[in-house]
Each structure stands twice: as structure tokens, then as C-alpha cells.
Design a protein around this motif. Sequence first.
Motif, PDB file in Angstrom:
ATOM      1  N   PHE A 154      12.923   4.292 -11.629  1.00  0.00           N
ATOM      2  CA  PHE A 154      11.978   4.447 -12.874  1.00  0.00           C
ATOM      3  C   PHE A 154      10.769   5.383 -12.313  1.00  0.00           C
ATOM      4  O   PHE A 154      10.460   6.583 -13.131  1.00  0.00           O
ATOM      5  N   ILE A 155      10.125   5.120 -11.156  1.00  0.00           N
ATOM      6  CA  ILE A 155       9.062   6.029 -10.677  1.00  0.00           C
ATOM      7  C   ILE A 155       9.615   7.250 -10.345  1.00  0.00           C
ATOM      8  O   ILE A 155       8.913   8.192 -10.964  1.00  0.00           O
ATOM      9  N   ILE A 215       0.679  -1.691 -11.857  1.00  0.00           N
ATOM     10  CA  ILE A 215       1.601  -2.625 -12.763  1.00  0.00           C
ATOM     11  C   ILE A 215       3.062  -2.793 -12.160  1.00  0.00           C
ATOM     12  O   ILE A 215       3.782  -4.024 -11.691  1.00  0.00           O
ATOM     13  N   VAL A 216       3.650  -1.505 -11.702  1.00  0.00           N
ATOM     14  CA  VAL A 216       4.984  -1.451 -11.410  1.00  0.00           C
ATOM     15  C   VAL A 216       5.217  -2.288  -9.848  1.00  0.00           C
ATOM     16  O   VAL A 216       6.023  -2.961  -9.809  1.00  0.00           O
ATOM     17  N   ILE A 217       4.299  -1.631  -8.914  1.00  0.00           N
ATOM     18  CA  ILE A 217       4.548  -2.019  -7.609  1.00  0.00           C
ATOM     19  C   ILE A 217       3.962  -3.446  -7.375  1.00  0.00           C
ATOM     20  O   ILE A 217       4.558  -4.182  -6.596  1.00  0.00           O
ATOM     21  N   THR A 218       2.893  -4.051  -8.044  1.00  0.00           N
ATOM     22  CA  THR A 218       2.491  -5.326  -7.858  1.00  0.00           C
ATOM     23  C   THR A 218       3.684  -6.325  -8.223  1.00  0.00           C
ATOM     24  O   THR A 218       3.799  -7.319  -7.450  1.00  0.00           O
ATOM     25  N   SER A 224       0.723  -1.252  -0.094  1.00  0.00           N
ATOM     26  CA  SER A 224      -0.162  -0.066   0.042  1.00  0.00           C
ATOM     27  C   SER A 224       0.911   1.182  -0.011  1.00  0.00           C
ATOM     28  O   SER A 224       0.477   2.250  -0.526  1.00  0.00           O
ATOM     29  N   PHE A 225       2.108   1.002   0.908  1.00  0.00           N
ATOM     30  CA  PHE A 225       2.899   2.397   0.869  1.00  0.00           C
ATOM     31  C   PHE A 225       3.426   2.698  -0.276  1.00  0.00           C
ATOM     32  O   PHE A 225       3.603   3.764  -0.915  1.00  0.00           O
ATOM     33  N   LEU A 226       3.945   1.480  -1.308  1.00  0.00           N
ATOM     34  CA  LEU A 226       4.602   1.774  -2.432  1.00  0.00           C
ATOM     35  C   LEU A 226       3.567   2.234  -3.568  1.00  0.00           C
ATOM     36  O   LEU A 226       3.862   2.987  -4.331  1.00  0.00           O
ATOM     37  N   LEU A 227       2.401   1.647  -3.415  1.00  0.00           N
ATOM     38  CA  LEU A 227       1.391   1.727  -4.626  1.00  0.00           C
ATOM     39  C   LEU A 227       1.073   3.376  -4.662  1.00  0.00           C
ATOM     40  O   LEU A 227       0.800   3.941  -5.522  1.00  0.00           O
ATOM     41  N   LEU A 228       0.685   3.811  -3.252  1.00  0.00           N
ATOM     42  CA  LEU A 228       0.024   5.109  -3.283  1.00  0.00           C
ATOM     43  C   LEU A 228       1.204   5.860  -3.237  1.00  0.00           C
ATOM     44  O   LEU A 228       1.000   7.256  -3.923  1.00  0.00           O
ATOM     45  N   GLY A 229       2.551   5.871  -2.841  1.00  0.00           N
ATOM     46  CA  GLY A 229       3.520   6.725  -3.166  1.00  0.00           C
ATOM     47  C   GLY A 229       3.959   6.776  -4.451  1.00  0.00           C
ATOM     48  O   GLY A 229       3.984   7.971  -4.845  1.00  0.00           O
ATOM     49  N   ALA A 230       3.948   5.762  -5.104  1.00  0.00           N
ATOM     50  CA  ALA A 230       4.282   5.846  -6.814  1.00  0.00           C
ATOM     51  C   ALA A 230       3.004   6.709  -7.393  1.00  0.00           C
ATOM     52  O   ALA A 230       3.419   7.519  -8.334  1.00  0.00           O
ATOM     53  N   PHE A 241      -6.393   7.858 -14.123  1.00  0.00           N
ATOM     54  CA  PHE A 241      -6.515   6.445 -14.195  1.00  0.00           C
ATOM     55  C   PHE A 241      -5.059   5.628 -14.702  1.00  0.00           C
ATOM     56  O   PHE A 241      -4.820   4.953 -14.156  1.00  0.00           O
ATOM     57  N   PHE A 242      -4.072   6.690 -15.666  1.00  0.00           N
ATOM     58  CA  PHE A 242      -3.068   5.955 -16.053  1.00  0.00           C
ATOM     59  C   PHE A 242      -2.261   6.087 -15.203  1.00  0.00           C
ATOM     60  O   PHE A 242      -1.208   5.112 -14.767  1.00  0.00           O
ATOM     61  N   CYS A 243      -2.364   7.024 -14.050  1.00  0.00           N
ATOM     62  CA  CYS A 243      -1.160   7.100 -12.891  1.00  0.00           C
ATOM     63  C   CYS A 243      -1.509   5.854 -11.947  1.00  0.00           C
ATOM     64  O   CYS A 243      -0.468   5.119 -11.718  1.00  0.00           O
ATOM     65  N   TYR A 244      -2.692   5.554 -11.676  1.00  0.00           N
ATOM     66  CA  TYR A 244      -3.123   4.481 -10.919  1.00  0.00           C
ATOM     67  C   TYR A 244      -2.650   3.294 -11.555  1.00  0.00           C
ATOM     68  O   TYR A 244      -2.267   2.315 -10.617  1.00  0.00           O
ATOM     69  N   VAL A 245      -2.900   2.922 -12.672  1.00  0.00           N
ATOM     70  CA  VAL A 245      -2.761   1.757 -13.530  1.00  0.00           C
ATOM     71  C   VAL A 245      -1.211   1.394 -13.454  1.00  0.00           C
ATOM     72  O   VAL A 245      -0.702   0.349 -13.249  1.00  0.00           O
TER      73      VAL A 245
END
Length: 321
Positions: free
Chosen positions: A214-215, A163-166, A112-118, A155-159
Amino acid sequence: MTDREMDITIKLRNETTVQEFILEGFPAVQHLGNVLFLVHLLAYLGSVMGNMLIITITWADHRLQTPMYILLSSFSFCEFGFITTVIPKLLVIFLLGRQTIPFADCLTQAYSFLLLGATIFFLMAAMSLDRYLAICKPLHYPTMMNLRVCFLLVFFCYVLSFIVITGLVVTVSQLSFCGPNVIPHFFCDIGSLIHLSCSDTRSAEMLAFGLISFILFSSLVVTIIAYSNVIVTIMRLPSAKERQKAFSTCSSHLIVLSLMYGSCVFIYVKPNQRDRLDSNKEAALVNTVVTPLLNPVIYTLRNKQVHQALRDALSRVKLHK
């Protein structure tokens, strides 16, 4: 190896598999737990209130339903989730001294930390692009940055973050953890988890380094290009007062950008995760406590349109009473 030996090996491995981690926190100042609890609680509540106010006022006032404020409200939503993944557990550590966290909860927190941070960094790049178009391409702005394009950007930011964090967290979850289980941090940092694994972590370390780089750098490049053009455009303004006002706004934004990018580059962009385990707590505190508290003030609450929307909302509340 015989079947019996294999059974014994599997049994021993299962017995030594880490079921929970211990978050080290800040042992040097743990005796100040009550004071630190109060300070961080106030910072957390201030950040939550500021970000929730931004979201509420944006969607309650039709005048603020523009691409700039929709991006800001999305940014605030991610900031709320970002700090909520970390600060409540830190408050428990300060107040009650409960430092253990189950393995599954630890991975969930890291994810969650990485997903939201990215997502926050990608949204910052989108916000920079929005400001570039508004200031440098004002005649084309209504067509180039309409609501449809804005929602597609969000939407693109979330997707992209998903992809990257998962992929990164799934890779880390497949590592073996057989002890020790003390994380030298106040939350489940992905680098600390990699360091604690008893597997060969070289590929996981390089994957983490590559994806996080990359992020950070992709969003940073977009931001630098956008603001460079904004600054050039501002310099061409005929009025010194207009230039001073515009630079004042940009400098505030750049302070927050510097804090966020600086702390994250300091924490994450090192190929060897072991190089940074003892030096990133303070930088992480800036990233998870200080910056989220400053962002609502700097990005939105100083804005005259938001002030007017708040005054109108308060006036409607008084009339209903």
C-alpha cells in the motif's frame, strides 16, 4: 495440564525467549571491515551534511520558504533520520565486529526505519503533486498549494505513516521468538524478524505484504500520474531549449525515484518473506546508502535558487567576520 506442568512450560518458554539478535552483516567481506567502514562513513557524513544543509538554508532564507522547499526540507529531515537508524550500527559492525543488538533495540530500529521510510515515500508523492500543480496549473498554484496546504500535507504524511507502521510493528512484537536469533541482514529488517519467529507467521507476513505494498504503490501511483501530466505539459512547450532543460530535471528526479521504488519493491513486495532473505542486502544498501547520498545533489543542490541562497549566506558570514 497440571499447575506444575504449566509452570514448567512457562519457565522453559521464558528461558528460550530471544533476548538479543545477531546481525549477520556482510561476512564474505568482513576482512575488509576498515575499508568498508571508511567508505560508508564518508557516504553517511556526505548524506548528513547535504540534508542538513538543505534544511538549514531553507529555514534561514525567506526566499526558500515556499511549499516546494518546505517539502524538500521535510524530505531531507526524514532522510537524515532514515539513514541514522541504520548506518551507525553498520559502521560498528565493520569497525568493531559487534553484531549483537538487544531485542528492544532491534524492534525500535525496525520501527524507525519503516516509519521514516514510509514518510519519505508519501513526501515524494506530495512533492510530485506540488510539481504537477506548479507546471500544469500555474495560475491556480498559489491558491491550491499555499503554506497552510503544504504543512497539512506534511502532517498527513507523518500521521498516515505512523498509523500504518505502528500497527505492523505491534503485530510483529507480539510474535514469539525462541531461536534462532541470527538476522541475515545488516539491520533489523521486519521480514527477517517475521521469518525468525517460532509463532504462526502467516497473518503477520500477509499484513506486512499488504501494508508495505500500500505504501509503495499508493505513492507510486500519485507520482506516475503527476509526472505523466508534467511530461505532457513539457512536450507542449514551444521552445526546444525549454523542453530539453525541463526533461533534464525530470530525468534526474526519475533516476532517484527508480532507485528508491525499484530497490524497495525488490526487497519488500513478495508475499512470502522467505523468498527474499538472501537477495536483498545489496538492494537495501542502495536504498540506505547510495540514494540518500544522491538525493541532496539531485533534488536541491543543483538548484540555482539554492546556490544563490548559499552564496548570500556565505557573504553574510564574511561580512560579520
